[in-house]
Design a protein around this motif. Structure first.
Motif, PDB file in Angstrom:
ATOM      1  N   LEU A  39      21.584  -5.364  -7.004  1.00 47.20           N
ATOM      2  CA  LEU A  39      20.599  -5.470  -8.085  1.00 47.20           C
ATOM      3  C   LEU A  39      19.223  -5.489  -7.446  1.00 47.20           C
ATOM      4  CD1 LEU A  39      22.083  -8.219 -10.469  1.00 47.20           C
ATOM      5  CD2 LEU A  39      22.519  -5.784 -10.455  1.00 47.20           C
ATOM      6  N   GLN A  40      18.473  -4.422  -7.651  1.00 50.28           N
ATOM      7  CA  GLN A  40      17.158  -4.319  -7.015  1.00 50.28           C
ATOM      8  C   GLN A  40      16.054  -4.221  -8.064  1.00 50.28           C
ATOM      9  OE1 GLN A  40      15.331  -0.743  -4.746  1.00 50.28           O
ATOM     10  NE2 GLN A  40      16.321  -1.926  -3.150  1.00 50.28           N
ATOM     11  N   SER A  41      14.910  -4.814  -7.731  1.00 46.65           N
ATOM     12  CA  SER A  41      13.751  -4.741  -8.636  1.00 46.65           C
ATOM     13  C   SER A  41      12.486  -4.966  -7.827  1.00 46.65           C
ATOM     14  CB  SER A  41      13.849  -5.822  -9.714  1.00 46.65           C
ATOM     15  OG  SER A  41      13.642  -7.091  -9.133  1.00 46.65           O
ATOM     16  N   LEU A  87      19.234  -8.652   0.291  1.00 49.01           N
ATOM     17  CA  LEU A  87      18.517  -7.644   1.082  1.00 49.01           C
ATOM     18  C   LEU A  87      17.021  -7.894   1.001  1.00 49.01           C
ATOM     19  CD1 LEU A  87      19.763  -4.063   0.082  1.00 49.01           C
ATOM     20  CD2 LEU A  87      19.755  -5.034   2.364  1.00 49.01           C
ATOM     21  N   LEU A  88      16.387  -8.022   2.144  1.00 42.53           N
ATOM     22  CA  LEU A  88      14.930  -8.184   2.158  1.00 42.53           C
ATOM     23  C   LEU A  88      14.402  -7.508   3.421  1.00 42.53           C
ATOM     24  CD1 LEU A  88      12.496  -9.705   0.692  1.00 42.53           C
ATOM     25  CD2 LEU A  88      12.739 -11.395   2.522  1.00 42.53           C
ATOM     26  N   ARG A  89      13.871  -6.331   3.226  1.00 39.39           N
ATOM     27  CA  ARG A  89      13.382  -5.616   4.409  1.00 39.39           C
ATOM     28  C   ARG A  89      12.140  -6.292   4.970  1.00 39.39           C
ATOM     29  NH1 ARG A  89      13.452   0.857   3.408  1.00 39.39           N
ATOM     30  NH2 ARG A  89      15.697   1.176   3.207  1.00 39.39           N
ATOM     31  N   LEU A 124       0.793  -1.233   0.000  1.00 42.13           N
ATOM     32  CA  LEU A 124       0.000   0.000   0.000  1.00 42.13           C
ATOM     33  C   LEU A 124       0.827   1.287   0.000  1.00 42.13           C
ATOM     34  CD1 LEU A 124      -2.195  -2.140   0.745  1.00 42.13           C
ATOM     35  CD2 LEU A 124      -3.279  -0.339   2.087  1.00 42.13           C
ATOM     36  N   TYR A 125       2.095   1.175   0.340  1.00 42.59           N
ATOM     37  CA  TYR A 125       2.933   2.372   0.472  1.00 42.59           C
ATOM     38  C   TYR A 125       3.852   2.603  -0.732  1.00 42.59           C
ATOM     39  CZ  TYR A 125       5.602  -1.690   1.966  1.00 42.59           C
ATOM     40  OH  TYR A 125       6.161  -2.942   2.025  1.00 42.59           O
ATOM     41  N   CYS A 126       3.951   1.616  -1.613  1.00 45.49           N
ATOM     42  CA  CYS A 126       5.062   1.606  -2.578  1.00 45.49           C
ATOM     43  C   CYS A 126       4.671   2.123  -3.960  1.00 45.49           C
ATOM     44  CB  CYS A 126       5.611   0.183  -2.695  1.00 45.49           C
ATOM     45  SG  CYS A 126       7.082   0.101  -3.739  1.00 45.49           S
ATOM     46  N   GLY A 127       5.486   3.015  -4.489  1.00 44.36           N
ATOM     47  CA  GLY A 127       5.218   3.638  -5.779  1.00 44.36           C
ATOM     48  C   GLY A 127       5.273   2.692  -6.966  1.00 44.36           C
ATOM     49  N   ASN A 162       5.861 -15.423   6.141  1.00 45.69           N
ATOM     50  CA  ASN A 162       6.608 -15.855   4.966  1.00 45.69           C
ATOM     51  C   ASN A 162       7.871 -15.019   4.768  1.00 45.69           C
ATOM     52  OD1 ASN A 162       6.745 -17.666   2.704  1.00 45.69           O
ATOM     53  ND2 ASN A 162       6.488 -15.833   1.435  1.00 45.69           N
ATOM     54  N   ARG A 163       7.716 -13.716   4.975  1.00 45.56           N
ATOM     55  CA  ARG A 163       8.871 -12.827   4.797  1.00 45.56           C
ATOM     56  C   ARG A 163       9.968 -13.180   5.801  1.00 45.56           C
ATOM     57  NH1 ARG A 163       8.833  -8.857   1.088  1.00 45.56           N
ATOM     58  NH2 ARG A 163      10.281  -7.131   1.329  1.00 45.56           N
ATOM     59  N   LYS A 164       9.540 -13.436   7.032  1.00 49.49           N
ATOM     60  CA  LYS A 164      10.513 -13.807   8.069  1.00 49.49           C
ATOM     61  C   LYS A 164      11.183 -15.140   7.700  1.00 49.49           C
ATOM     62  CE  LYS A 164      10.870 -14.745  12.975  1.00 49.49           C
ATOM     63  NZ  LYS A 164      10.093 -15.094  14.161  1.00 49.49           N
ATOM     64  N   PRO A 221      13.163   6.664   6.510  1.00 54.76           N
ATOM     65  CA  PRO A 221      11.820   7.178   6.758  1.00 54.76           C
ATOM     66  C   PRO A 221      10.841   6.757   5.669  1.00 54.76           C
ATOM     67  CG  PRO A 221      13.378   8.961   6.275  1.00 54.76           C
ATOM     68  CD  PRO A 221      14.167   7.709   6.340  1.00 54.76           C
ATOM     69  N   TYR A 222       9.612   6.509   6.065  1.00 56.37           N
ATOM     70  CA  TYR A 222       8.538   6.285   5.095  1.00 56.37           C
ATOM     71  C   TYR A 222       8.196   7.639   4.473  1.00 56.37           C
ATOM     72  CZ  TYR A 222       3.772   6.320   3.409  1.00 56.37           C
ATOM     73  OH  TYR A 222       2.670   6.544   2.641  1.00 56.37           O
ATOM     74  N   ILE A 223       8.077   7.648   3.129  1.00 53.79           N
ATOM     75  CA  ILE A 223       7.730   8.885   2.415  1.00 53.79           C
ATOM     76  C   ILE A 223       6.551   8.573   1.499  1.00 53.79           C
ATOM     77  CG2 ILE A 223       8.592  10.699   0.865  1.00 53.79           C
ATOM     78  CD1 ILE A 223      11.463   9.795   1.700  1.00 53.79           C
TER      79      ILE A 223
HETATM   80  N1  SAH Z   1      10.943  -6.012  -4.275  1.00 52.57           N
HETATM   81  C1  SAH Z   1      12.087  -5.799  -3.431  1.00 52.57           C
HETATM   82  C2  SAH Z   1      12.519  -4.338  -3.415  1.00 52.57           C
HETATM   83  C3  SAH Z   1      11.494  -3.420  -2.879  1.00 52.57           C
HETATM   84  S1  SAH Z   1      11.835  -1.710  -3.009  1.00 52.57           S
HETATM   85  C4  SAH Z   1      11.807  -6.341  -2.058  1.00 52.57           C
HETATM   86  O1  SAH Z   1      10.680  -6.738  -1.751  1.00 52.57           O
HETATM   87  O2  SAH Z   1      12.734  -6.392  -1.265  1.00 52.57           O
HETATM   88  C5  SAH Z   1      12.980  -1.488  -1.722  1.00 52.57           C
HETATM   89  C6  SAH Z   1      12.459  -0.888  -0.437  1.00 52.57           C
HETATM   90  O3  SAH Z   1      11.917   0.398  -0.623  1.00 52.57           O
HETATM   91  C7  SAH Z   1      11.310  -1.627   0.224  1.00 52.57           C
HETATM   92  O4  SAH Z   1      11.756  -2.776   0.900  1.00 52.57           O
HETATM   93  C8  SAH Z   1      10.714  -0.567   1.150  1.00 52.57           C
HETATM   94  O5  SAH Z   1      11.248  -0.659   2.461  1.00 52.57           O
HETATM   95  C9  SAH Z   1      11.184   0.753   0.522  1.00 52.57           C
HETATM   96  N2  SAH Z   1      10.020   1.598   0.175  1.00 52.57           N
HETATM   97  C10 SAH Z   1       8.971   1.270  -0.594  1.00 52.57           C
HETATM   98  N3  SAH Z   1       8.063   2.271  -0.607  1.00 52.57           N
HETATM   99  C11 SAH Z   1       8.541   3.246   0.191  1.00 52.57           C
HETATM  100  C12 SAH Z   1       8.052   4.517   0.601  1.00 52.57           C
HETATM  101  N4  SAH Z   1       6.879   4.973   0.194  1.00 52.57           N
HETATM  102  N5  SAH Z   1       8.823   5.248   1.456  1.00 52.57           N
HETATM  103  C13 SAH Z   1      10.024   4.792   1.866  1.00 52.57           C
HETATM  104  N6  SAH Z   1      10.528   3.594   1.517  1.00 52.57           N
HETATM  105  C14 SAH Z   1       9.800   2.821   0.693  1.00 52.57           C
END
Ligand code: SAH
Length: 351
Positions: free
Chosen positions: A97-99, A151-153, A59-62, A174-176, A224-226
């Protein structure tokens, strides 16, 4: 100092809230611990955002699936190799390498092949993948191809909040589990969280630190979340200044708790403050990730609004980045892969 200082949840909460004089003291202490443990070296990771296609709808990701304003792209293998070549010439001894997340056979073999090609041409280049949740078999494939870091946040360690921010087919568990799998395969494992997410509290952030500690993570990127205007959360008002300050405190507290890990001064910090990454370094971070994605694609990889360097070329970074690092008394560690010391210890101890 190998082991971090054990801090209680209450104490972490207090530290995350601190501001002004107390905050300066926190930064100072964290920077000192960084210098004593992982030295004053700042390691480079050339960031290649090679595709914005994603099957998820966070929901937060562009770059979420439902954002139909996005122009989709995937860089060609040659374009990726060119970006690696640029990194190599710039002295960035490691690339990320990120996607977005894609789990098709084609995507998996594309990534596998590109990793192999990079390793053949640049055997000393350390490769980090950041392509989301995959199954253990796929992670193993990527590892065997030559990617040694992943890397997997976790995004947030609060399961209830996780559920609210992600579509129903995604799960915290699942992520964990992916992080556990990655560790078992022997990757150097990175995770991280966003700071200031809608509904997130300071207690959640303290728990994020404890989660990272408990999971024995080797490297961390948090920022920070943006908001991004074309997402469901785009209208949610955030206190950018407060998120920035809490974000810096997160870096410092994590450095105190885990002195030997690698911590990135992330791009999101720079999005909120032109000097954000320098501040992240002063707060205890030791990694910086210059963007090496071709300029023509950058506009289409906007995870959030106001992402910096969208109109710049990779070359533009070269002159500015070492000065930025030196300006805060640190040493740009060109041509060094900067393996996480925590990881080295972990391998030595067989855990
Ligand atoms: N598909 C990959 C990469 C995701 S993008 C994955 O799942 O790991 C990389 C990171 O950008 C995400 O893990 C998230 O923490 C961050 N991100 C996504 N939307 C964001 C936002 N609106 N503000 C700040 N960080 C964001």
């Amino acid at each position: 100092m190998e082991k971090g200082i054990s801090i209680s949840r209450e104490e972490i909460i207090k530290l995350l809230k601190c501001r002004e004089k107390e905050q300066q003291g926190l930064f100072h202490k964290a920077a000192q611990i960084r210098n004593e443990n992982v030295t004053k070296n700042v390691y480079f990771r050339g960031l290649i955002e090679f595709s914005n296609r994603c099957c998820n709808d966070c929901l937060y990701c562009g770059i979420r699936r439902s954002n139909n304003k996005l122009l989709h792209y995937t860089m060609t293998k040659n374009e990726i190799l060119d970006a690696v070549d640029f990194s190599s010439r710039a002295g960035y001894a490691s690339v990320v390498l990120q996607s977005g997340e894609i789990r098709t056979k084609e995507f998996i073999s594309f990534v596998e092949d590109v990793v192999k090609k990079i390793k053949t041409k640049y055997p000393d280049m350390a490769i980090t993948l950041c392509v989301g949740e995959q199954d253990k078999e796929t992670y193993t494939k990527f590892f065997n191809a030559g990617a040694e870091r992943y890397l997997l946040r976790i995004e947030t360690s609060n399961k209830v909040l996780y559920k609210k921010l992600h579509p129903s087919e995604m799960s915290f568990e699942n992520r964990k589990q992916c992080l556990v799998d990655l560790k078992v395969i022997s990757y150097q494992v990175g995770t991280g969280v966003m700071i200031g997410l809608p509904g997130q509290t300071i207690v959640d952030l303290a728990d994020d630190i404890l989660f990272i500690e408990k999971m024995g993570i080797d490297m961390v990127g948090m920022g920070p979340y943006i908001p991004h205007k074309d997402t469901p959360l785009g209208d949610y008002a955030v206190d950018k200044e407060d998120n920035m300050q809490t974000g810096l405190n997160m870096i410092s507290v994590l450095r105190i708790v885990m002195p030997q890990i690698n911590i990135a001064a992330t791009t999101a910090l720079q999005a909120l403050d032109p000097l954000g990454r320098e501040k992240g370094l002063s707060a205890g971070a030791n990694v910086i990730m210059p963007n090496v994605t071709p300029q023509k694609y950058r506009e289409s990889y906007q995870l959030y609004d106001g992402k910096p360097c969208v109109n710049e070329k990779s070359e533009d970074c070269l002159n500015c980045i070492s000065g930025r690092i030196r300006s805060v008394g640190l040493n740009p560690a060109y041509n060094e892969i900067g393996t996480s010391l925590f990881y080295k210890q972990r391998v030595k101890n067989g855990c």
